[in-house]
Motif scaffolding. Sequence first.
Motif, mmCIF file in Angstrom:
data_model
loop_
_atom_site.group_PDB
_atom_site.id
_atom_site.type_symbol
_atom_site.label_atom_id
_atom_site.label_comp_id
_atom_site.label_asym_id
_atom_site.label_seq_id
_atom_site.Cartn_x
_atom_site.Cartn_y
_atom_site.Cartn_z
ATOM 1 N N ARG A 1 2.482 3.746 0.640
ATOM 2 C CA ARG A 1 3.346 4.637 -0.135
ATOM 3 C C ARG A 1 4.241 4.125 -1.077
ATOM 4 N N ALA A 2 5.052 3.027 -0.441
ATOM 5 C CA ALA A 2 6.012 2.075 -1.493
ATOM 6 C C ALA A 2 5.254 1.385 -2.687
ATOM 7 N N GLU B 1 3.948 0.839 3.620
ATOM 8 C CA GLU B 1 3.876 -0.051 2.425
ATOM 9 C C GLU B 1 3.125 0.569 1.517
ATOM 10 N N ASP C 1 6.388 2.391 -6.659
ATOM 11 C CA ASP C 1 6.728 1.212 -7.588
ATOM 12 C C ASP C 1 5.753 1.096 -8.624
#
Length: 316
Positions: free
Chosen positions: A258-259, A256, A263
């Motif tokens: 890296r996400a 999460e 984003d």
Amino acid sequence: MSSKLQSTGHRAKDYQPPAQGSLAAPEANAEAIHFLSNLRYLSWKLHIMEQHSQEFIKFHILPMEHKMSLVKQDDQLTMTRSVKEGEEMKTEVTFFPGSSTVGFISQAANLVLLRVMAWRQTVPNNARFLALDTEGKLCYSTYQALGFQTIEVDRQQVRVFIVEQTVHSVKGVPSSCQFYLLSDGHLAKRIQVGSPGYCMIPKMPVLREKEEIEPRPVFEKKPLVWEEDLELSSRFLDRKEELRVRHAGYLRQHPEARALVADFLLFLLLRQPRDVVAFAAEHFGPFASRRPPPPALRSSTRRSPFRSPSPGRPPA
């Protein structure tokens, strides 16, 4: 002579300063104490711990023998003085408190002090030390430099430095001794002023030469180039690889992260705001656990969370 001495004289007594109206108790002056405190390479500043001395005169009719013992016990100095004239023995014990012996120079310390004076060729002429007179009483002791002289020792002509010590007895007349000292502090000759006899060494000692103190080496500071140092370079590469493996493992356990970063970068490139910091604070603000929940209807002109609203104007 038996080792057990019977005391037929005064009993043990404490040292008592003269009463008011009589002579003041002798005290070492500031110059004497300063001279002793500057003897950096001598431990304890010549404080006496224990000393035993013996003097005797062999007369056929009335032989004489003087013994004196000085021992430091706790915070006082104990003096045991024995005088034997013929078959009569007198023993006296006196206690000196530590506060009254500041600047005291014993016979043993006097030899060391004379050697230091000869080595430095400096005599504290105005210094006033403490010493014991022939009666075992505290009195003043002074030193005076008498200059240089050439004498014959073991058929050799040597140059000596002469220092005169004077012990100012409280009741008797002052007694002076002249010490003829070699360049390294060895005592070559001793004269008791007023006495026809003197003491002199029969053989010339090996003189100690003054050591030349070499200056400390000066090392120039060189810039540290760790890339050229094999050990530092190896440590850097090992640490770099260790951090890379640790960080990669953390990202694998938390995808999460890296996400979230991807984003944010995508949203940042789409909006391209002028204030990147305020934009980042607004973007990640909802993730703060202590931040109050946002209102249901947001204003399109809401201000940066890092700026306070203008005075007199309510926030949007």
